[in-house]
Write a protein that holds these residues in place. Structure first.
Motif, PDB file in Angstrom:
ATOM      1  N   UNK A 146       0.846  -1.193   0.000  1.00 50.14           N
ATOM      2  CA  UNK A 146       0.000   0.000   0.000  1.00 50.14           C
ATOM      3  C   UNK A 146       0.883   1.245   0.000  1.00 50.14           C
ATOM      4  N   UNK A 147       0.560   2.199  -0.862  1.00 46.97           N
ATOM      5  CA  UNK A 147       1.356   3.435  -0.919  1.00 46.97           C
ATOM      6  C   UNK A 147       0.832   4.468   0.076  1.00 46.97           C
ATOM      7  N   UNK A 148       1.434   5.669   0.068  1.00 41.62           N
ATOM      8  CA  UNK A 148       1.069   6.716   1.014  1.00 41.62           C
ATOM      9  C   UNK A 148      -0.338   7.257   0.832  1.00 41.62           C
ATOM     10  N   UNK A 149      -0.952   7.001  -0.322  1.00 48.00           N
ATOM     11  CA  UNK A 149      -2.332   7.427  -0.574  1.00 48.00           C
ATOM     12  C   UNK A 149      -3.342   6.330  -0.257  1.00 48.00           C
ATOM     13  N   UNK A 150      -2.875   5.293   0.439  1.00 45.99           N
ATOM     14  CA  UNK A 150      -3.708   4.149   0.815  1.00 45.99           C
ATOM     15  C   UNK A 150      -4.231   3.376  -0.398  1.00 45.99           C
ATOM     16  N   UNK A 151      -3.433   3.369  -1.476  1.00 44.35           N
ATOM     17  CA  UNK A 151      -3.786   2.609  -2.676  1.00 44.35           C
ATOM     18  C   UNK A 151      -2.948   1.332  -2.716  1.00 44.35           C
ATOM     19  N   UNK A 152      -3.586   0.223  -3.063  1.00 41.79           N
ATOM     20  CA  UNK A 152      -2.859  -1.030  -3.208  1.00 41.79           C
ATOM     21  C   UNK A 152      -2.180  -1.039  -4.563  1.00 41.79           C
ATOM     22  N   UNK A 153      -0.854  -1.165  -4.558  1.00 40.33           N
ATOM     23  CA  UNK A 153      -0.093  -1.066  -5.811  1.00 40.33           C
ATOM     24  C   UNK A 153       0.448  -2.410  -6.286  1.00 40.33           C
ATOM     25  N   UNK A 154       0.741  -3.317  -5.345  1.00 41.25           N
ATOM     26  CA  UNK A 154       1.318  -4.623  -5.692  1.00 41.25           C
ATOM     27  C   UNK A 154       0.708  -5.666  -4.772  1.00 41.25           C
ATOM     28  N   UNK A 155       0.557  -6.887  -5.288  1.00 44.32           N
ATOM     29  CA  UNK A 155       0.049  -8.017  -4.489  1.00 44.32           C
ATOM     30  C   UNK A 155       0.971  -9.212  -4.680  1.00 44.32           C
ATOM     31  N   UNK A 156       1.364  -9.826  -3.573  1.00 39.83           N
ATOM     32  CA  UNK A 156       2.147 -11.061  -3.608  1.00 39.83           C
ATOM     33  C   UNK A 156       1.273 -12.173  -3.054  1.00 39.83           C
ATOM     34  N   UNK A 157       1.121 -13.242  -3.801  1.00 35.80           N
ATOM     35  CA  UNK A 157       0.278 -14.347  -3.347  1.00 35.80           C
ATOM     36  C   UNK A 157       1.032 -15.669  -3.454  1.00 35.80           C
ATOM     37  N   UNK A 168       3.554 -15.431  -6.530  1.00 35.52           N
ATOM     38  CA  UNK A 168       3.342 -14.560  -7.686  1.00 35.52           C
ATOM     39  C   UNK A 168       3.215 -13.111  -7.226  1.00 35.52           C
ATOM     40  N   UNK A 169       3.942 -12.211  -7.914  1.00 36.76           N
ATOM     41  CA  UNK A 169       3.906 -10.775  -7.616  1.00 36.76           C
ATOM     42  C   UNK A 169       3.224 -10.070  -8.778  1.00 36.76           C
ATOM     43  N   UNK A 170       2.087  -9.420  -8.499  1.00 35.44           N
ATOM     44  CA  UNK A 170       1.299  -8.747  -9.533  1.00 35.44           C
ATOM     45  C   UNK A 170       1.268  -7.254  -9.273  1.00 35.44           C
ATOM     46  N   UNK A 171       1.407  -6.464 -10.333  1.00 39.44           N
ATOM     47  CA  UNK A 171       1.304  -5.008 -10.243  1.00 39.44           C
ATOM     48  C   UNK A 171      -0.164  -4.624 -10.422  1.00 39.44           C
ATOM     49  N   UNK A 172      -0.742  -3.966  -9.416  1.00 38.21           N
ATOM     50  CA  UNK A 172      -2.149  -3.571  -9.474  1.00 38.21           C
ATOM     51  C   UNK A 172      -2.321  -2.115  -9.890  1.00 38.21           C
ATOM     52  N   UNK A 173      -1.287  -1.317  -9.668  1.00 39.66           N
ATOM     53  CA  UNK A 173      -1.307   0.098 -10.064  1.00 39.66           C
ATOM     54  C   UNK A 173       0.080   0.430 -10.590  1.00 39.66           C
TER      55      UNK A 173
END
Length: 198
Positions: A146-157, A168-173
């Motif tokens: 989560x970045x400083x604007x409370x946005x989810x930018x990357x997910x690791x599952x 797996x590492x996915x770019x969400x933003x």
């Protein structure tokens, strides 16, 4: 790090004595080989260009002996610090919680476990003989950056597997600037620490 295309796959090597894994991008190109050095009082992780380990890209080192509150600094081969990751105190006992800082020690990103109950169930079911061999097929945690604007930018599952060796590492933003490197290095160190905890 080299140019790469998301998603990235982290695959642990189960046939080696060290705790090591390869990072491969969506085009099948190896972008890093991560090797945790054994028998060190302080954590010391090398991030190499590939599994030949001839070109070191980054070092990740703990700031103290193995400790619950240690921070792990990312540096290039010349020793220039690029950032660091640290656990967020007692919050990490219940639910994984890490913070990523830039080279100026400014907080840039937070990593959180999406669902703490997955870890709790994995710990409970993991104590049952025979059934514990199959928890990796249906209990797979995920972590969000989560970045400083409370946005989810990357997910690791964690991906389904018997031995819990694939992530797996996915770019969400879309990431801007050079932050993708400190995020990926942070996730690499975090996953080594989380796998050790089970």
């Amino acid at each position: 790090m080299q140019d790469y295309k998301f998603p990235l796959d982290f695959t642990f090597h189960i046939g080696t004595l060290s705790n090591d894994f390869s990072a491969v991008d969506a085009n099948g190109k190896m972008v890093a080989y991560v090797k945790q050095k054994l028998f060190k009082f302080k954590e010391n992780v090398g991030v190499y260009q590939n599994d030949s380990k001839t070109e070191l890209l980054y070092n990740i080192k703990a700031d103290r002996w193995i400790d619950f509150s240690a921070c792990y600094s990312f540096s290039n081969p010349s020793g220039q610090e690029l950032g660091k990751i640290g656990r967020k105190g007692w919050a990490s006992l219940w639910k994984a919680h890490y913070e990523i800082f830039d080279k100026n020690k400014q907080l840039k990103y937070t990593i959180r476990e999406e669902n703490a109950w997955v870890k709790v169930l994995d710990g409970m079911v993991g104590q049952i003989p025979i059934i514990n061999l199959f928890t990796g097929l249906f209990l797979n945690p995920a972590y969000i950056v989560i970045n400083g604007n409370n946005e989810t930018v990357v997910r690791l599952s964690k991906e389904k597997s018997l031995v819990g060796r694939r992530f797996k590492v996915s770019e969400l933003k879309k990431l801007s600037g050079n932050d993708d490197d400190i995020i990926i290095l942070g996730l690499m160190m975090m996953i080594l620490l989380e796998r050790r905890k089970g």
